[in-house]
Design an enzyme around this catalytic site. Structure first.
Site, PDB file in Angstrom:
ATOM      1  N   VAL A 101       8.526  -6.048   0.187  1.00  0.00           N
ATOM      2  CA  VAL A 101       8.571  -5.546   1.563  1.00  0.00           C
ATOM      3  C   VAL A 101       9.586  -6.349   2.364  1.00  0.00           C
ATOM      4  O   VAL A 101       9.809  -7.533   2.108  1.00  0.00           O
ATOM      5  CB  VAL A 101       7.174  -5.650   2.213  1.00  0.00           C
ATOM      6  CG1 VAL A 101       7.197  -5.245   3.675  1.00  0.00           C
ATOM      7  CG2 VAL A 101       6.174  -4.800   1.437  1.00  0.00           C
ATOM      8  N   SER A 116      11.894  -5.478   9.308  1.00  0.00           N
ATOM      9  CA  SER A 116      13.018  -4.699   9.830  1.00  0.00           C
ATOM     10  C   SER A 116      13.981  -5.582  10.611  1.00  0.00           C
ATOM     11  O   SER A 116      13.625  -6.661  11.089  1.00  0.00           O
ATOM     12  CB  SER A 116      12.516  -3.569  10.734  1.00  0.00           C
ATOM     13  OG  SER A 116      11.775  -2.629  10.003  1.00  0.00           O
TER      14      SER A 116
END
EC number: 2.1.1.77
Length: 226
Positions: free
Chosen positions: A57, A60
């Protein structure tokens, strides 16, 4: 992108994002200044690019977090219910909390981050406690483990929903959990194909209007079996 940059520290990063027009409001800038990315991104916290946080993961890029706050800020009010799908490191969930808290205190406020990886849930709680333990202790910010594609019905309906990974098509289950007057922003499109950040607004009669905001590139919204 033209504004991509590296800050010397968190405050410098936010200043650059504001100088380039990515951050438009002082309130968004303040929430991001108070939420130091070093607590949430172990690598290159002040670089305006996605960074790995474990479990395959990424967190952002800062400019995408800034855009999310700007698009949702009119819905981030005391007493609001907010859902952050794919909350990952917990960074944006913390920004939502601080943005609302600066507007006033309301016991009904709930900001829920939902993440499907148990290890990321554990790590994000640790991040939040390193940043400021009072956020989780307040009971108004929750991090839960679950399939965010299905939303989080216990606290629905939500005034604002943010999704941090790409849905393959219109996320009907999330739209169904929007309150009247609520707003959802979500990347939509196939993995590796054309994706767009889309905004869904639900009016008082339950009618939903979609606005395409910008082209983006996100990892797909998945569960542990995907």
């Amino acid at each position: 992108m033209a504004w991509r940059s590296v800050g010397a520290n968190n405050e410098d990063l936010i200043r650059q994002l504001k100088d380039h027009g990515v951050i438009a409001s002082d309130a968004v800038a303040q929430a991001m200044k108070e939420t130091d990315r070093k607590h949430y991104s172990p690598r290159n916290p002040y670089m305006d690019a996605p960074q790995p946080i474990g479990g395959g993961v990424t967190i952002s890029a800062p400019h995408m977090h800034a855009f999310a706050l700007e698009y949702l800020r009119d819905h981030l009010k005391p007493g609001a219910r907010i859902l952050d799908v794919g909350s990952g490191s917990g960074y944006l969930t913390a920004c939502f909390y601080r943005y609302i808290k600066a507007k006033g205190v309301d016991a009904d406020t709930r900001i829920v981050g939902i993440e499907h990886q148990a290890e990321l849930v554990r790590r994000s709680k640790a991040n939040l406690n390193t940043d400021d333990r009072s956020m989780l202790d307040s009971g108004q910010l929750l991090i839960v483990e679950g399939d965010g594609r299905k939303g989080y019905p216990p606290n629905a309906p939500y005034n604002a929903i943010h999704v941090g990974a790409a849905a393959p098509d219109t996320p009907t289950e999330l739209i169904n959990q929007l309150a009247s007057g609520g707003r959802l922003i979500v990347p939509v499109g196939p993995d590796g194909g054309s994706q767009y950040m889309q905004q869904y607004d639900k009016d008082a009669n339950g009618k939903v209007e979609m606005t395409r905001l910008m082209g983006v590139m996100y990892v797909p919204l998945t569960d542990l079996r995907s």
